[in-house]
Design a protein around this motif. Structure first.
Motif, short mmCIF file in Angstrom:
data_model
loop_
_atom_site.label_atom_id
_atom_site.label_comp_id
_atom_site.label_asym_id
_atom_site.label_seq_id
_atom_site.Cartn_x
_atom_site.Cartn_y
_atom_site.Cartn_z
N ALA A 154 23.87 43.34 35.76
CA ALA A 154 25.25 43.98 35.91
C ALA A 154 25.98 42.94 36.92
CB ALA A 154 25.16 45.12 36.63
N THR A 155 25.14 42.37 37.63
CA THR A 155 25.97 41.22 38.86
C THR A 155 26.35 39.98 37.75
OG1 THR A 155 23.98 40.22 39.14
CG2 THR A 155 24.63 42.00 40.80
N ARG A 156 25.62 39.46 36.77
CA ARG A 156 26.13 38.51 36.03
C ARG A 156 27.09 39.02 35.29
NH1 ARG A 156 21.62 34.94 33.42
NH2 ARG A 156 23.15 33.23 33.60
N ILE A 157 27.22 40.27 34.57
CA ILE A 157 28.33 40.90 33.87
C ILE A 157 29.63 40.78 34.67
CG2 ILE A 157 29.30 42.71 32.55
CD1 ILE A 157 26.21 43.37 31.82
N ARG A 158 29.62 41.29 35.93
CA ARG A 158 30.74 41.33 36.80
C ARG A 158 31.35 39.91 37.06
NH1 ARG A 158 28.06 45.84 39.06
NH2 ARG A 158 26.81 44.26 40.82
N ARG A 159 30.40 38.95 36.99
CA ARG A 159 30.71 37.59 37.22
C ARG A 159 31.43 37.05 36.18
NH1 ARG A 159 25.85 33.94 37.88
NH2 ARG A 159 25.54 35.53 39.24
N TYR A 160 31.04 37.22 34.86
CA TYR A 160 31.76 37.03 33.69
C TYR A 160 33.17 37.53 33.57
CZ TYR A 160 33.05 37.09 28.83
OH TYR A 160 33.79 36.90 27.54
N LEU A 161 33.28 38.88 34.08
CA LEU A 161 34.56 39.43 33.98
C LEU A 161 35.60 39.02 34.75
CD1 LEU A 161 33.37 43.09 33.34
CD2 LEU A 161 34.42 41.70 31.69
N ARG A 162 35.06 38.47 36.35
CA ARG A 162 35.73 37.93 37.24
C ARG A 162 36.28 36.60 36.66
NH1 ARG A 162 32.28 39.94 40.91
NH2 ARG A 162 31.04 37.78 41.08
N ARG A 163 35.46 35.84 35.98
CA ARG A 163 35.81 34.61 35.54
C ARG A 163 36.78 34.52 34.53
NH1 ARG A 163 30.91 31.04 33.78
NH2 ARG A 163 30.19 31.50 35.69
N ARG A 164 36.66 35.44 33.46
CA ARG A 164 37.97 35.86 32.41
C ARG A 164 38.96 36.11 33.02
NH1 ARG A 164 36.55 39.87 27.79
NH2 ARG A 164 38.08 40.89 28.57
N ARG A 165 39.09 37.07 33.88
CA ARG A 165 40.24 37.58 34.60
C ARG A 165 41.26 36.51 35.32
NH1 ARG A 165 38.32 40.96 38.25
NH2 ARG A 165 37.76 42.72 36.58
N ALA A 166 40.30 35.52 35.84
CA ALA A 166 40.89 34.43 36.97
C ALA A 166 41.43 33.50 35.83
CB ALA A 166 39.91 33.80 37.69
N ARG A 167 40.68 33.10 34.44
CA ARG A 167 41.36 32.26 33.77
C ARG A 167 42.73 32.85 33.06
NH1 ARG A 167 36.32 30.51 30.24
NH2 ARG A 167 36.34 32.76 30.46
N ARG A 168 42.54 33.98 32.76
CA ARG A 168 43.88 34.78 32.25
C ARG A 168 44.97 34.73 33.12
NH1 ARG A 168 41.69 39.63 30.51
NH2 ARG A 168 42.23 40.49 32.57
N GLU A 169 44.84 34.92 34.33
CA GLU A 169 45.73 34.95 35.47
C GLU A 169 46.34 33.69 35.58
OE1 GLU A 169 43.93 36.91 38.75
OE2 GLU A 169 44.10 38.75 38.00
N GLY A 170 45.21 32.59 35.56
CA GLY A 170 45.70 31.18 35.64
C GLY A 170 46.76 30.86 34.46
N ARG A 171 46.56 31.34 33.26
CA ARG A 171 47.48 30.96 32.18
C ARG A 171 48.63 31.71 32.48
NH1 ARG A 171 42.61 31.70 28.69
NH2 ARG A 171 43.64 33.75 28.17
N GLU A 172 48.81 32.85 33.18
CA GLU A 172 49.99 33.64 33.25
C GLU A 172 50.82 33.17 34.25
OE1 GLU A 172 48.55 37.40 33.60
OE2 GLU A 172 48.03 37.77 31.64
N GLN A 173 50.34 32.32 35.23
CA GLN A 173 51.38 31.86 36.24
C GLN A 173 52.18 30.95 35.57
OE1 GLN A 173 48.72 30.49 39.21
NE2 GLN A 173 48.11 32.41 40.17
N PRO A 174 53.43 31.09 36.03
CA PRO A 174 54.42 30.10 35.48
C PRO A 174 54.25 28.50 36.09
CG PRO A 174 55.42 31.47 36.98
CD PRO A 174 54.12 32.08 36.89
N ALA A 175 54.69 27.59 35.51
CA ALA A 175 54.63 26.13 36.13
C ALA A 175 55.70 25.83 36.92
CB ALA A 175 54.62 25.25 34.84
N VAL A 176 55.51 25.21 38.13
CA VAL A 176 56.42 25.09 39.20
C VAL A 176 57.05 23.64 38.62
CG1 VAL A 176 56.78 24.60 41.63
CG2 VAL A 176 55.16 26.23 40.75
#
Length: 198
Positions: A176-198
Motif C-alpha cells: 500500500a505505501t508503494r501504491i500511495r507513492r505512485y499515486l502521489r507521483r502521478r498527481r504531482a506530474r499532472r498538476e505540473g502540466r496544468e500549471q500555466p507557464a509564467v
C-alpha cells in the motif's frame, strides 16, 4: 455437476486478462475439448477480436505506466467481461441462474482486477522496466494455466484461483505505501502540466 467453479475461475482470470479468457475458452470449445463453452464464445468473429485485443494487451501491459493507464481503462471492461462470460456459462449449463453467475463472475473479476492494478502501481515505483515484463508474462502464463486446468479440473482450478486471489489481496495491502507513492507521483506530474507557464 455445477458450473460454479468454472464461473469463479473465469471471473478471477477475467480480472487479469479478459481477452485471454474469452480466447482460451472459445478455442477449448471450438476444438471440442469442452462441452461447457457456449457457442457465443466459439464464433470466429469473437475469437479474432479476442486474439487481436489480447495481442494489444500483451504489449501495453508490459510498458511501465502505460500498463496502469490500460488497467484504469479496463476497470469497467474486465468485470463486465467476467460477468458476461459467467452468464453465458450459466446459460449453457443451467445449474445456476445467469444473474447469480454474473454476480459471481463480475465481482470476482473486479477484485482480481483491483489486485492487478494495485500491484502494477507498486511495481511502477521501481525505475526499471524488467519487473513489468516479468509480472505481465507471469500473469499471462498463470491465466492460461488456470483456465486450462478449469476445463479439465474445475474445482482444483477454483481453489487455485481463490488462493491466488487471497495472496493478491494480502500483497496489495502489504504494498500500500508503494501504491500511495505512485499515486502521489502521478498527481504531482499532472498538476505540473496544468500549471500555466509564467
Amino acid at each position: 455437476m455445477s458450473v460454479l467453479p468454472l464461473i469463479f475461475t473465469a471471473g478471477w482470470a477475467s480480472g487479469i486478462n479478459a481477452y485471454a479468457v474469452v480466447l482460451l475458452l472459445g478455442l477449448f470449445g471450438r476444438t471440442g475439448l469442452s462441452d461447457e463453452v457456449p457457442e457465443a464464445l466459439q464464433r470466429t468473429d469473437v475469437l479474432i477480436a479476442a486474439a487481436v485485443l489480447f495481442a494489444i494487451e500483451a504489449v501495453a501491459d508490459k510498458i511501465p505506466f502505460l500498463d496502469s493507464f490500460w488497467d484504469s481503462v479496463h476497470t469497467v471492461v474486465r468485470p463486465a467481461a467476467g460477468a458476461v462470460v459467467a452468464g453465458l456459462l450459466a446459460d449453457q449449463d443451467g445449474s445456476i441462474s445467469q444473474l447469480a453467475a454474473g454476480a459471481v463472475g463480475g465481482t470476482t473479476a473486479l477484485v482480481s482486477h483491483l489486485v492487478k492494478a494495485g500491484t502494477r502501481m507498486a511495481i511502477n515505483t521501481s525505475p526499471e522496466p524488467a519487473s513489468n515484463i516479468v509480472m505481465s508474462t507471469a500473469e499471462d502464463v498463470t491465466v492460461a494455466g488456470v483456465i486450462t486446468l478449469a476445463i479439465f479440473y474445475p474445482v482444483a482450478a477454483a481453489i487455485c484461483a481463490a488462493v491466488l486471489l487471497v495472496i493478491g489481496v494480502v500483497l496489495v495491502v502489504f504494498l500500500a505505501t508503494r501504491i500511495r507513492r505512485y499515486l502521489r507521483r502521478r498527481r504531482a506530474r499532472r498538476e505540473g502540466r496544468e500549471q500555466p507557464a509564467v
